[in-house]
Design an enzyme around this catalytic site. Structure first.
Site, PDB file in Angstrom:
ATOM      1  N   GLU A 163       1.147  -0.717  -0.291  1.00 37.95           N
ATOM      2  CA  GLU A 163      -0.005   0.388   0.234  1.00 37.95           C
ATOM      3  C   GLU A 163       0.942   1.260   0.227  1.00 37.95           C
ATOM      4  OE1 GLU A 163      -3.218   0.317  -0.611  1.00 37.95           O
ATOM      5  OE2 GLU A 163      -2.350   2.866  -0.887  1.00 37.95           O
ATOM      6  N   LYS A 223       8.427  -1.535  -2.029  1.00 38.07           N
ATOM      7  CA  LYS A 223       7.806  -0.622  -0.832  1.00 38.07           C
ATOM      8  C   LYS A 223       8.792  -0.019   0.039  1.00 38.07           C
ATOM      9  CE  LYS A 223       4.792   0.957   1.974  1.00 38.07           C
ATOM     10  NZ  LYS A 223       4.145   1.647   1.531  1.00 38.07           N
ATOM     11  N   CYS A 279       6.442   4.730   9.386  1.00 31.45           N
ATOM     12  CA  CYS A 279       7.033   4.059   8.453  1.00 31.45           C
ATOM     13  C   CYS A 279       8.303   3.793   8.054  1.00 31.45           C
ATOM     14  CB  CYS A 279       5.343   3.651   7.043  1.00 31.45           C
ATOM     15  SG  CYS A 279       4.097   3.073   7.814  1.00 31.45           S
TER      16      CYS A 279
END
Ligand code: NAD
Ligand code: UGA
Length: 465
Positions: A163, A223, A279
């Site tokens: 995502e 990612k 993150c």
């Protein structure tokens, strides 16, 4: 190919909630069930009070009004949701390990493994399992291995579908993604069919040329690399902010000038007190750990510097507060405006505000804190995690406000830590009247750079200017 009628998502957090809400909005023929072990979180998602959802995101409540209890459900009935679904998204947290091998660097995969074991335990037919969480490259092989013993009765296809949404803009990011990345077993017919099934869910609104399929390892690694590149740009401009302060160059002007070069681009060049969020730091530390585990020490050192620079930026900002305020903030009332790691979210994970508050508390400042979306409970919890203080001790050092009434009374300084739009429209002339003199503003976001606070009488300090 099996018709997809039921999808389950394990993990009702910042990713699981908004992502499934948008998938449900665009796939009204599919039933989506988001499950979580956290009963309180599920109750909040099911609450009538849309102002009290566990995740604050502009536009999310409106989508829930259209989908919730129609084709989108929130539940703690994990086994049942897994059993019924043809596709299972795993969207649980993957924090930095705080113990054992890889402590402080590696991703803690215990929640991923728990989900995989649960799927192995309860599945009775074929499933497509989608890694939505951000994972170290090659995690899919671990998931495959755990599921292997079950493969005589059911077939599992593992896909990586990372995502890329950013908090605060999650809904627009999901509705207009730059790309959707699907990694899978492109060498087998079953693998390609699984990729196709997932792709069709996105094709309901995402143009086909934006849906990229790759081998699974490239997808997992992309990612981590995307986040590392984004964070690296912030550390790069923040490093230049220090140089600007030393040379009377203005980092906003430098960012504007270099960003006009299309090869560099304008985005992610906003100098700040330092990046936060759940993150960037965790994913770069994970990248560093992976590189070291392959003996690629130069690669690891290169990326670790992005984190070191970010830490330096926070300390540098704090040190400037101390220097300008004559070396002491002891017993002084310091107002912190903003606690979330960026505007338009209630998320405070790794927020620079927590580090700055800790440093100021160590200097015996009295902190008066206001954030439009973060409550006292969260702020106290963040500080307890960061310091060794007990709750009562923290409550003796900070006061959290629910509005700006009396917030600025007799304050010595205001420190801006989150770029909430409403801070710009405050009546700064009146705030100046309420404060002690000299009145300082330390703007960790260069948010008020056009408000001309110096001409009101403030001693105003931004970043890199
Ligand atoms: P989060 O902490 O908000 O949500 C994770 C949820 O998973 C929690 O509610 C937790 O209770 C639940 N959970 C954990 N173990 C479980 C289990 N065994 N069974 C059922 N539920 C379980 O985390 P998040 O911010 O949504 O992030 C999830 C993943 O997505 C992470 O890997 C993160 O790196 C990645 N990611 C996050 C963002 C973001 O903006 N937050 C963006 C992109 C990717
Ligand atoms: C980031 C990425 O932008 C997403 O693509 C990714 O999906 C997500 O991480 C993730 O994997 O979790 P997020 O952390 O939600 O999203 O928010 P960002 O907009 O990237 O901001 C991160 C931090 O950097 C914030 O503290 C922000 O204030 C800061 N920042 C951002 C700057 O200081 N300067 C900038 O120019 C941009």
């Amino acid at each position: 190919m099996t018709k997809i009628s039921k999808i389950c998502c394990i993990g009702a957090g910042y990713v699981g909630g908004p992502t499934m809400a948008v998938l449900a909005l665009k796939n009204t023929d599919i039933q989506f069930t988001i499950v979580d072990v956290n009963q309180q979180r599920i109750d909040q998602w099911n609450s009538e009070d849309l102002d009290n959802l566990p995740v604050y995101e502009p536009g999310l409540a409106e989508i829930l009004t259209q989908t919730r209890n129609k084709n989108l459900f929130f539940s703690t009935e994990i086994d049942q949701a897994i059993k019924e679904a043809q596709i299972i998204f795993i969207s649980v947290n993957t924090p930095t390990k705080s113990y054992g091998i890889g402590k402080g660097y590696a991703a803690d995969l215990k929640y991923i493994e728990a989900c995989t074991r649960k799927i192995a335990e309860v599945a009775t037919d074929d499933k497509i399992i989608v890694e939505k969480s951000t994972l170290p490259v090659r995690t899919a092989s671990t998931i495959k291995e755990i599921l292997h013993y079950k493969e005589s009765s059911c077939q599992f296809q593992i896909l990586s579908n990372p995502e890329f949404l950013a908090e605060g803009t999650a809904i627009t990011d999901l509705l207009n993604p730059d790309r959707v990345l699907i990694g899978g077993d492109i060498h087998t017919a079953e693998g390609r069919a699984a990729i196709q099934s997932l792709s069709e869910i996105y094709e309901k609104w995402v143009p086909k040329d934006k849906i990229i399929s790759t081998n699974i390892w490239s997808s997992e690694l992309s990612k981590l690399v995307a986040n590392a590149f984004l964070a690296q740009r912030i550390s790069s401009i923040n490093s230049i902010s220090a140089l600007c302060e030393a040379t009377e160059a203005d980092v906003e002007e430098v960012a504007f000038a270099i960003g006009k070069d299309q090869r560099i681009g304008e985005k992610f060049l906003k100098s700040s007190v330092g990046f936060g969020g759940s993150c960037f730091q965790k994913d770069i530390l994970n990248l560093v750990y992976i590189a070291r585990s392959y003996n690629l020490h130069e690669v690891a050192d290169y990326w670790e510097q992005v984190i070191l620079l970010n830490d330096y930026q926070k300390v540098r900002f704090f040190q400037n507060i101390m220097k300008q305020m004559h070396g002491t903030v002891s017993e002084k009332k310091i107002v912190l405006l903003g606690w979330a790691f960026k505007k338009n979210t209630n998320d405070t994970r790794e927020s620079a505000a927590i580090d700055i508050a800790k440093l100021l508390i160590e200097e015996q400042a009295q902190l008066h804190i206001f954030d439009p979306k973060v409550n006292e409970k969260q702020i106290v919890q963040d500080l307890m995690m960061k310091t060794n203080f007990l709750q009562e001790e923290i409550l003796g050092k900070i006061k959290v406000y629910t509005s700006i009434n009396q917030l600025f009374d007799d304050a010595h300084a205001v420190v801006i830590l989150t770029e909430w739009d409403e801070f710009v429209s405050y009546d700064w002339k009146s705030i100046y009247q309420q404060m002690e003199q000299p009145s300082f503003v330390f703007d960790g976001r260069n948010l008020l750079k056009n408000n001309d606070l110096n001409s009101i009488g403030f001693r105003y300090f931004g970043i890199g200017r």
